[in-house]
Design a protein around this motif. Structure first.
Motif, short mmCIF file in Angstrom:
data_model
loop_
_atom_site.label_atom_id
_atom_site.label_comp_id
_atom_site.label_asym_id
_atom_site.label_seq_id
_atom_site.Cartn_x
_atom_site.Cartn_y
_atom_site.Cartn_z
N ALA A 1 -37.85 29.42 -42.19
CA ALA A 1 -37.48 30.09 -40.87
C ALA A 1 -39.13 30.56 -40.48
O ALA A 1 -39.51 30.58 -39.55
CB ALA A 1 -36.61 31.24 -41.17
N GLY A 2 -39.79 31.07 -41.79
CA GLY A 2 -41.06 31.60 -41.42
C GLY A 2 -41.95 30.33 -40.69
O GLY A 2 -42.71 30.43 -39.84
N LEU A 3 -41.79 29.21 -41.47
CA LEU A 3 -42.70 28.07 -41.05
C LEU A 3 -42.38 27.69 -39.30
O LEU A 3 -43.14 27.18 -38.54
CB LEU A 3 -42.76 26.78 -41.75
N GLY A 4 -40.78 27.72 -39.24
CA GLY A 4 -40.72 27.52 -37.78
C GLY A 4 -40.94 28.74 -36.85
O GLY A 4 -41.41 28.30 -35.73
N PHE A 5 -41.17 29.67 -37.37
CA PHE A 5 -41.48 30.73 -36.49
C PHE A 5 -43.09 30.62 -35.95
O PHE A 5 -43.21 30.97 -34.95
CB PHE A 5 -41.33 32.18 -37.17
N TRP B 1 -33.33 28.35 -37.14
CA TRP B 1 -33.41 30.07 -37.03
C TRP B 1 -34.61 30.68 -36.80
O TRP B 1 -34.85 31.23 -35.97
CB TRP B 1 -32.61 30.80 -38.07
N GLY B 2 -35.78 30.01 -37.44
CA GLY B 2 -37.33 30.46 -37.45
C GLY B 2 -37.61 30.23 -35.93
O GLY B 2 -38.23 31.00 -35.30
N GLY B 3 -37.53 28.82 -35.59
CA GLY B 3 -37.86 28.66 -34.20
C GLY B 3 -37.22 29.24 -33.09
O GLY B 3 -37.94 29.66 -31.98
N ARG C 1 -39.32 31.81 -30.27
CA ARG C 1 -38.85 31.38 -28.66
C ARG C 1 -38.00 32.58 -28.19
O ARG C 1 -38.33 32.90 -26.97
CB ARG C 1 -38.14 30.23 -28.58
N GLY C 2 -37.14 33.52 -29.02
CA GLY C 2 -36.55 34.41 -28.52
C GLY C 2 -36.99 35.74 -28.44
O GLY C 2 -37.04 36.78 -27.66
N ALA C 3 -38.48 35.91 -29.27
CA ALA C 3 -39.20 37.12 -29.12
C ALA C 3 -39.62 37.34 -27.59
O ALA C 3 -39.81 38.57 -27.30
CB ALA C 3 -40.28 36.89 -30.09
N SER C 4 -40.32 36.42 -26.99
CA SER C 4 -40.81 36.65 -25.54
C SER C 4 -39.64 37.16 -24.60
O SER C 4 -39.66 37.77 -23.58
CB SER C 4 -41.37 35.29 -24.95
N ASP C 5 -38.32 36.36 -24.80
CA ASP C 5 -37.25 36.98 -24.03
C ASP C 5 -36.91 38.27 -24.27
O ASP C 5 -36.49 38.88 -23.21
CB ASP C 5 -36.04 35.89 -24.42
N ALA C 6 -36.92 38.77 -25.68
CA ALA C 6 -36.46 40.20 -25.57
C ALA C 6 -37.50 41.17 -24.69
O ALA C 6 -37.07 42.32 -24.64
CB ALA C 6 -36.77 40.54 -27.21
N LEU C 7 -38.72 40.76 -24.44
CA LEU C 7 -39.47 41.51 -23.65
C LEU C 7 -38.71 41.81 -22.27
O LEU C 7 -39.22 43.00 -21.66
CB LEU C 7 -41.10 41.16 -23.54
N VAL C 8 -38.17 41.03 -21.81
CA VAL C 8 -37.54 40.85 -20.54
C VAL C 8 -35.92 41.36 -20.53
O VAL C 8 -35.34 41.09 -19.65
CB VAL C 8 -37.65 39.62 -19.64
N GLY C 9 -35.45 41.95 -21.62
CA GLY C 9 -34.22 42.22 -22.05
C GLY C 9 -33.22 41.50 -22.44
O GLY C 9 -32.21 41.78 -22.69
N TRP D 1 -32.34 40.23 -25.45
CA TRP D 1 -32.51 40.69 -26.78
C TRP D 1 -31.68 39.48 -27.88
O TRP D 1 -32.12 39.42 -28.88
CB TRP D 1 -32.16 41.99 -27.14
N TRP D 2 -30.61 39.19 -27.16
CA TRP D 2 -29.88 38.24 -27.87
C TRP D 2 -30.29 37.00 -28.48
O TRP D 2 -29.83 36.45 -29.28
CB TRP D 2 -28.40 38.12 -27.21
N SER D 3 -31.14 36.53 -27.80
CA SER D 3 -32.07 35.21 -27.93
C SER D 3 -32.58 34.97 -29.40
O SER D 3 -32.46 34.26 -30.18
CB SER D 3 -33.11 34.74 -27.17
N ALA D 4 -33.12 36.35 -29.85
CA ALA D 4 -33.57 36.47 -31.18
C ALA D 4 -32.58 37.17 -32.25
O ALA D 4 -32.73 36.97 -33.28
CB ALA D 4 -34.88 36.95 -31.26
N ALA D 5 -31.87 38.06 -31.49
CA ALA D 5 -31.11 38.88 -32.56
C ALA D 5 -29.88 38.07 -33.12
O ALA D 5 -29.88 38.29 -34.46
CB ALA D 5 -30.22 39.86 -31.79
N PHE D 6 -29.16 37.16 -32.59
CA PHE D 6 -28.34 36.40 -33.24
C PHE D 6 -28.76 35.38 -34.45
O PHE D 6 -28.04 35.40 -35.40
CB PHE D 6 -27.49 35.64 -32.18
N PRO D 7 -29.92 34.74 -34.13
CA PRO D 7 -30.25 33.81 -35.45
C PRO D 7 -30.88 34.68 -36.38
O PRO D 7 -30.84 34.29 -37.66
CB PRO D 7 -31.51 32.77 -34.52
N ALA D 8 -31.29 35.81 -35.95
CA ALA D 8 -31.86 36.84 -37.13
C ALA D 8 -30.82 37.23 -37.95
O ALA D 8 -31.02 37.52 -39.07
CB ALA D 8 -32.73 37.88 -36.49
N ALA D 9 -29.70 37.75 -37.20
CA ALA D 9 -28.60 38.02 -37.73
C ALA D 9 -27.81 36.74 -38.75
O ALA D 9 -27.33 37.50 -39.97
CB ALA D 9 -27.46 38.79 -36.84
#
Length: 216
Positions: free
Chosen positions: A154-158, A170-172, A176-184, A186-194
């Motif tokens: 996941a880290g290499l994908g991140f 999941w890492g990728g 990609r979801g980290a930038s989506d979290a800035l505009v609200g 949050w689920w784009s990164a939260a669910f693969p992280a979970a």
């Protein structure tokens, strides 16, 4: 391409890579640990080679795995085979160290001296008496190897060096979801992280139930 579908589909990518890495790293580590541990007290080139291999293993553990991963991916490309081969070689160092330490301890036990006095060969002594006892710490540590391998994948994908898009990983997805979290969103990164955290915790709990608490 929705988040839920890709999070579920990523199980078929990340889990096999982590499982294969755990199996290969443990098998390689146990084999090398037995060879090094049983050969270090010998004389001649065999002992020199064993001590040199032990120092090489110490060197491998001192180099950050992510740095090695970037070099390997740049040379051979990012695919499942490359990731499994790279992580198996890197992560087998810890398994080798655990097995070697246990072999050195077991060699001083009385039952080993008794088996040697009974006329058993070195090969028979290693396979029948040393291996069953020395391999157990590495088996206990397999849950740690699984966790490290899936987090490293996941880290290499991140950082963009993992499985190429649009492969669900999941890492990728987190990257990609980290930038989506800035505009609200949050689920784009939260669910693969979970999903990543749940997988590591579930496998660790299962391994602890089978082998006991892993050694660090």
């Amino acid at each position: 391409m929705d988040v839920f579908s890709r999070t579920i589909a990523a199980f078929r990518v990340d889990i096999p890579i982590a499982l294969l890495t755990t199996v290969f790293a443990t098998l390689i580590g146990i084999t090398l640990g037995l060879v090094v541990g049983m050969s270090e007290s010998a004389r001649g080139p065999r002992a020199w080679l064993a001590r040199g291999l032990a120092r090489l293993i110490d060197l491998m553990e001192s180099i950050p795995a992510v740095v090695l991963g970037l070099v390997v991916v740049a040379m051979f490309g990012a695919n499942a085979t490359t990731l499994v081969a790279f992580m198996s070689v890197v992560l087998c160092a810890g398994q080798t160290r655990l097995t070697r330490t246990e072999v050195l301890r077991i060699r001083r036990e009385a039952f080993i001296d008794a088996a040697r006095l009974a006329g058993e060969s070195d090969l028979s002594l290693t396979l029948r008496h040393v291996l069953p006892n020395a391999a157990w710490p590495a088996l206990q540590n397999s849950s740690v190897i699984f966790a490290i391998s899936i987090i490293l994948t996941a880290g290499l994908g991140f950082i963009g060096a993992g499985m190429p898009p649009p492969t669900p990983e999941w890492g990728g997805m987190i990257s990609r979801g980290a930038s989506d979290a800035l505009v609200g969103r949050w689920w784009s990164a939260a669910f693969p992280a979970a999903a990543l955290a749940l997988t590591v915790a579930s496998f660790s709990a299962a391994a602890n139930a089978v082998f006991g608490r892993p050694r660090t």
